[in-house]
Design a protein around this motif. Structure first.
Motif, PDB file in Angstrom:
ATOM      1  N   GLY A   1      37.729  67.511  81.055  1.00 57.51           N
ATOM      2  CA  GLY A   1      36.203  67.699  81.302  1.00 57.51           C
ATOM      3  C   GLY A   1      35.441  68.491  80.168  1.00 57.51           C
ATOM      4  O   GLY A   1      34.207  68.841  80.480  1.00 57.51           O
TER       5      GLY A   1
ATOM      6  N   GLU B   1      40.705  62.199  87.141  1.00 59.39           N
ATOM      7  CA  GLU B   1      39.705  63.605  86.824  1.00 59.39           C
ATOM      8  C   GLU B   1      38.289  63.075  86.930  1.00 59.39           C
ATOM      9  O   GLU B   1      38.073  61.871  86.955  1.00 59.39           O
ATOM     10  N   THR B   2      37.540  64.168  86.935  1.00 56.05           N
ATOM     11  CA  THR B   2      35.933  63.909  87.153  1.00 56.05           C
ATOM     12  C   THR B   2      35.547  63.966  85.683  1.00 56.05           C
ATOM     13  O   THR B   2      35.474  64.848  84.997  1.00 56.05           O
ATOM     14  N   SER B   3      34.541  63.024  85.304  1.00 51.95           N
ATOM     15  CA  SER B   3      34.100  63.037  83.850  1.00 51.95           C
ATOM     16  C   SER B   3      32.700  62.498  84.216  1.00 51.95           C
ATOM     17  O   SER B   3      32.254  61.668  84.871  1.00 51.95           O
ATOM     18  N   LYS B   4      31.692  63.074  83.268  1.00 53.80           N
ATOM     19  CA  LYS B   4      30.261  62.568  83.462  1.00 53.80           C
ATOM     20  C   LYS B   4      29.905  62.311  82.044  1.00 53.80           C
ATOM     21  O   LYS B   4      28.698  62.646  81.369  1.00 53.80           O
ATOM     22  N   ASN B   5      30.530  61.156  81.217  1.00 56.13           N
ATOM     23  CA  ASN B   5      30.268  60.900  80.030  1.00 56.13           C
ATOM     24  C   ASN B   5      29.760  59.608  80.013  1.00 56.13           C
ATOM     25  O   ASN B   5      30.235  58.374  80.400  1.00 56.13           O
TER      26      ASN B   5
END
Lengths: 213, 303
Positions: free
Chosen positions: A152, A208-212
């Motif tokens: 991240g 996993e957490t992603s904010k893309n």
């Protein structure tokens, strides 16, 4: 009268032929983004160093550099970008990355790790294969200066790529441009991570957490 | 069969016409043949002129010249003299017309000038570069070490010979000590070895893995920020596409309509967000982005 008409016709044809025989100066088109030079029209790609907008045309050494078109002529053809299929060129050993430049015994460190990034909308998810990249790049080419090797830690967006950051450091400059969407957006939505459309056969999955964007 | 003057006259004109056409074609062919040759010659002349200028700079005016002249390195001085002679010889041969010979002579001169320069290094510059390299390598080693620790914790792997963090720290400390004494080359050597070990350990630990970065938002506000960036990305892509690919008048009309629709929806979303209706704003902006995607498709981008 007919004779005169014919003479005029011949004159016009001859004039057209003569004009066609001379090289016509390239009209410079506005460049929306110098970073993404491979998004220019095909005829404007791979110009010689003195006209590529990167090298200094006033520098006396620029003319000594090999023009890309000449260098690429023996390499397998690609469909876009700079028209070279670099992965195939590597597979066919047409290019040989110099892992041994400093140490004659050095071996390439190839990482077989896929990173899948979910994206919004109708676009398929992005698959980033480390394998194809590390076959000719060193880990240090990208880490940690471009991508921090932490969960991240990297905010990637199409805008940043278009501005020459993150993937855009290479893609759009020397590697295929972002206009070839499907080469990165290659995993259909809902498809299991393990069946990403790359050569690698993953065995583990780490959510996993992603904010893309 | 009867003959009149008219057909005979036309026939004469035809011969004349064919003659003129023939001459015109020959002229064009000659020009077309001559053009590439002329271009090639002029290109060659330009390469030679540039190399000559470059060699002139390298053997007479570059900082390396001053360094070599001030140094005690007789071999470097000899090489510089040889390069200068090659420059003079090439200059003397300029009018000979033998471009290949001239270019080979200049290349040899450039190589010799480079050899001379390499013998007398700029110590101050070397130290500065080594120091910069030290910072890069240290940062790399630290980030790889952290990444490896993360993978090992995530997978529950036990530490072994190749993943011994205490050993890594000892190497980092040793490199730091060397750097503190100004021995950057030595420090860099240690860090280079350490990053190599860390890279191999990471490759082994991650072999054939797939990491999935899921798209999850902690709040509607975060999703709205994401959507705004997505919308901006699409507008940028459209701008580039419009300037790099010609579109028909009809397609351009559609393009404008879709862009206009996006602008309206964007303004609406902004108003909703200002009122605190973030979830609605996200939905509205998504519609705007969808119209941009449609425009990109019309523009020829294959989704």
């Amino acid at each position: 009268m007919n004779y005169q008409k014919r003479l005029i016709q011949i004159g016009l044809v001859a004039f057209a032929l003569l004009i066609d025989g001379f090289p016509v100066a390239d009209a410079q088109t506005g460049n929306p983004n110098t970073f993404n030079r491979l998004m220019k029209p095909p005829s404007k790609r791979n110009p010689p160093p003195a006209r590529d907008g990167i090298h200094d045309p006033e520098n006396v050494a620029t003319e000594s550099l090999q023009p890309p078109k000449e260098a690429f002529s023996a390499l397998p053809k690609g469909k876009g970008g700079n028209y070279v299929d670099w992965v195939q060129a590597l597979d066919e050993k047409k290019i040989g990355p110099r892992f041994d430049r400093v140490d004659a015994d050095a071996k390439p460190i190839i990482m077989d790790l896929n990173i899948v990034r979910e994206v919004k909308g109708s676009m398929p998810n992005v698959v980033y294969p480390h394998k194809q990249h590390t076959e000719w790049l060193d880990c240090s080419n990208c880490h940690p200066a471009i991508f921090i090797p932490q969960k991240g830690a990297n905010q990637i967006s199409m805008a940043s790529i278009l501005l020459g950051e993150k993937c855009g450091v290479c893609h759009g400059k020397v590697a295929f441009p972002v206009s070839e969407c499907r080469r990165c957006h290659s995993q259909p939505k809902g498809q299991a991570a393990g069946s990403a459309s790359t050569k690698a056969t993953p065995v583990a999955s780490q959510a996993e957490t992603s904010k893309n964007p | 069969m009867s003959f009149t003057g008219r057909p005979r006259c036309l026939c004469r004109y035809d011969v004349l016409t064919a003659g003129i056409l023939f001459v015109a074609i020959m002229l064009w062919l000659d020009l077309a043949r001559a053009a590439p040759n002329a271009a090639q010659n002029s290109e060659m002349r330009s390469v030679i002129t540039n190399k000559l200028e470059l060699l002139d700079v390298l053997v007479h005016r570059s900082p390396a010249v001053k360094r070599i002249e001030r140094s005690q390195d007789e071999q470097a001085k000899l090489l510089l003299e040889q390069a200068r002679k090659m420059f003079r010889d090439a200059q003397g041969q300029l009018e000979s017309g033998d471009s290949e010979m001239l270019e080979a002579m200049l290349d040899e001169g450039l190589r010799t000038a480079g050899d001379a320069s390499r013998r007398v290094v700029d110590a101050e510059r070397r130290q500065r570069l080594d120091q910069e390299r030290y910072q890069q390598l240290r940062q790399r080693a630290l980030s790889f070490r952290e990444a490896l620790e993360g993978v090992m914790a995530e997978k529950g792997l036990d530490s072994d010979e190749t993943t011994d963090t205490a050993k890594f720290d000892a190497s980092l400390l040793a490199a730091g000590r060397a750097a503190d004494q100004g021995k950057y080359a030595e420090a860099n050597q240690k860090l280079q070895e350490l990053t190599g070990v860390l890279e191999v350990a990471l490759v082994r630990a991650r072999d054939q893995d797939t990491l999935v970065y899921e798209l999850k938002f902690d709040s509607p506000k975060e999703e709205y920020a994401y959507e705004r960036e997505r919308n901006r990305s699409h507008i940028m892509l459209l701008d580039m596409l419009r300037q790099s690919r010609p579109t028909s008048a009809q397609a351009a009309g559609h393009f404008e309509k879709l862009l206009e629709r996006n602008e309206i929806l964007k303004r609406e979303a902004e108003a909703q967000a200002a009122r605190g209706e973030i979830e609605e704003a996200v939905k509205t902006l998504e519609q705007g982005t969808a119209s941009l995607v449609q425009a990109l498709r019309i523009g020829g981008l294959a989704f």
